[in-house]
Design a protein around this motif. Structure first.
Motif, mmCIF file in Angstrom:
data_model
loop_
_atom_site.group_PDB
_atom_site.id
_atom_site.type_symbol
_atom_site.label_atom_id
_atom_site.label_comp_id
_atom_site.label_asym_id
_atom_site.label_seq_id
_atom_site.Cartn_x
_atom_site.Cartn_y
_atom_site.Cartn_z
ATOM 1 N N UNK A 144 0.816 -1.217 0.000
ATOM 2 C CA UNK A 144 0.000 0.000 0.000
ATOM 3 C C UNK A 144 0.847 1.263 0.000
ATOM 4 N N UNK A 145 1.820 1.355 0.910
ATOM 5 C CA UNK A 145 2.605 2.593 1.011
ATOM 6 C C UNK A 145 4.039 2.427 0.514
ATOM 7 N N UNK A 146 4.385 1.200 0.074
ATOM 8 C CA UNK A 146 5.713 0.893 -0.463
ATOM 9 C C UNK A 146 6.835 1.018 0.561
ATOM 10 N N UNK A 147 6.500 0.932 1.851
ATOM 11 C CA UNK A 147 7.550 0.939 2.870
ATOM 12 C C UNK A 147 8.443 -0.273 2.673
ATOM 13 N N UNK A 153 5.244 1.371 8.183
ATOM 14 C CA UNK A 153 4.323 1.939 7.204
ATOM 15 C C UNK A 153 4.165 3.432 7.466
ATOM 16 N N UNK A 154 3.693 4.139 6.441
ATOM 17 C CA UNK A 154 3.487 5.564 6.605
ATOM 18 C C UNK A 154 2.251 6.010 5.825
ATOM 19 N N UNK A 155 1.712 7.155 6.232
ATOM 20 C CA UNK A 155 0.590 7.752 5.531
ATOM 21 C C UNK A 155 1.101 8.579 4.360
ATOM 22 N N UNK A 156 0.203 8.997 3.434
ATOM 23 C CA UNK A 156 0.654 9.799 2.292
ATOM 24 C C UNK A 156 1.407 11.061 2.696
ATOM 25 N N UNK A 157 1.130 11.575 3.899
ATOM 26 C CA UNK A 157 1.816 12.781 4.375
ATOM 27 C C UNK A 157 3.251 12.503 4.778
ATOM 28 N N UNK A 158 3.601 11.215 4.931
ATOM 29 C CA UNK A 158 4.928 10.866 5.394
ATOM 30 C C UNK A 158 4.988 10.513 6.863
ATOM 31 N N UNK A 159 3.885 10.734 7.608
ATOM 32 C CA UNK A 159 3.862 10.378 9.023
ATOM 33 C C UNK A 159 3.917 8.854 9.166
ATOM 34 N N UNK A 165 -0.114 -1.629 7.528
ATOM 35 C CA UNK A 165 -1.343 -1.654 6.754
ATOM 36 C C UNK A 165 -1.823 -3.096 6.580
ATOM 37 N N UNK A 166 -3.128 -3.245 6.409
ATOM 38 C CA UNK A 166 -3.695 -4.589 6.285
ATOM 39 C C UNK A 166 -3.131 -5.318 5.077
ATOM 40 N N UNK A 188 -4.669 -1.272 13.043
ATOM 41 C CA UNK A 188 -5.110 0.105 13.254
ATOM 42 C C UNK A 188 -4.606 1.076 12.219
ATOM 43 N N UNK A 189 -3.649 0.705 11.383
ATOM 44 C CA UNK A 189 -3.109 1.672 10.438
ATOM 45 C C UNK A 189 -4.151 2.088 9.411
#
Length: 204
Positions: A144-147, A153-159, A165-166, A188-189
């Motif tokens: 999902x986030x390519x971590x 994992x991170x959100x689109x904002x970078x946080x 992620x599931x 919970x992500x």
């Protein structure tokens, strides 16, 4: 030791449930301590004076959002902590319902841990909890986030987010890194709304 000095630069940005856009700290919001290491943020959109935001009951709770202890980075957590104004609906000197010590003592422990981790590139959760399922899931790349493998994992904002992620959990099961039983643990992500920071609407 003293908390980090607050600044006027926004720590987080979010859209509140009542349609307002906020960037704490600022005159339109009030950041308050909650539980051990969490924060409750009240905004003026609810029509209540911010000076009364820590009292109950409220005509509506839609002007309240919560920031989990592990959702900001340790450095951001320290800035939120320094900008906070009082406790939300809690006496900090009463024993916690879960855990040991008072709310104030628990928060001081988390504050000290945040200071220790603030300069680390990949800090552990500041509340001291340890999620073996999440650590194992980091053995694969997140679809999902390519971590990358080994990174959170991170959100689109970078946080960064504490829980994978599931899609990453499923990929870890497919690769044999996790068992199906481990996959069943709560994730919970994906469950926390908001791309800018992990904020949840208040629920009774």
């Amino acid at each position: 030791m003293q908390s980090a000095e607050p600044t006027d630069e926004a720590i987080v940005t979010y859209d509140c449930p009542l349609g307002g856009q906020h960037a704490p700290p600022g005159d339109e919001v009030r950041i308050m301590f909650w539980d051990g290491g969490e924060f409750v943020v009240a905004c003026v959109c609810g029509g209540e004076p911010l000076t009364e935001a820590n009292s109950q009951p409220h005509p509506t709770r839609d002007h309240l959002v919560m920031i989990g202890a592990n959702d900001p980075t340790p450095a951001e957590w320290l800035r939120l902590d320094a900008a906070a104004d009082g406790w939300y609906a809690l006496n900090p000197h009463t024993p916690r319902e879960h855990g040991t010590g008072t709310y104030a003592q628990q928060r001081q422990q988390i504050r000290e841990r945040a200071r220790e981790l603030a300069d680390e590139a990949e800090p552990e959760p500041i509340d001291g909890n340890h999620d073996e399922r999440d650590e194992a899931a980091r053995g694969v790349v997140c679809p999902k986030c390519n971590a990358n493998s080994g990174r959170k994992c991170q959100r689109p904002s970078g946080h960064r987010v504490r829980s994978s992620h599931s899609a990453r959990i499923e990929a870890a099961v497919d690769d044999g890194v996790l068992t199906p039983q481990q996959e069943e643990a709560d994730d919970t992500a994906d469950a926390t709304p908001g791309e800018q920071v992990a904020l949840t609407g208040w629920s009774a």
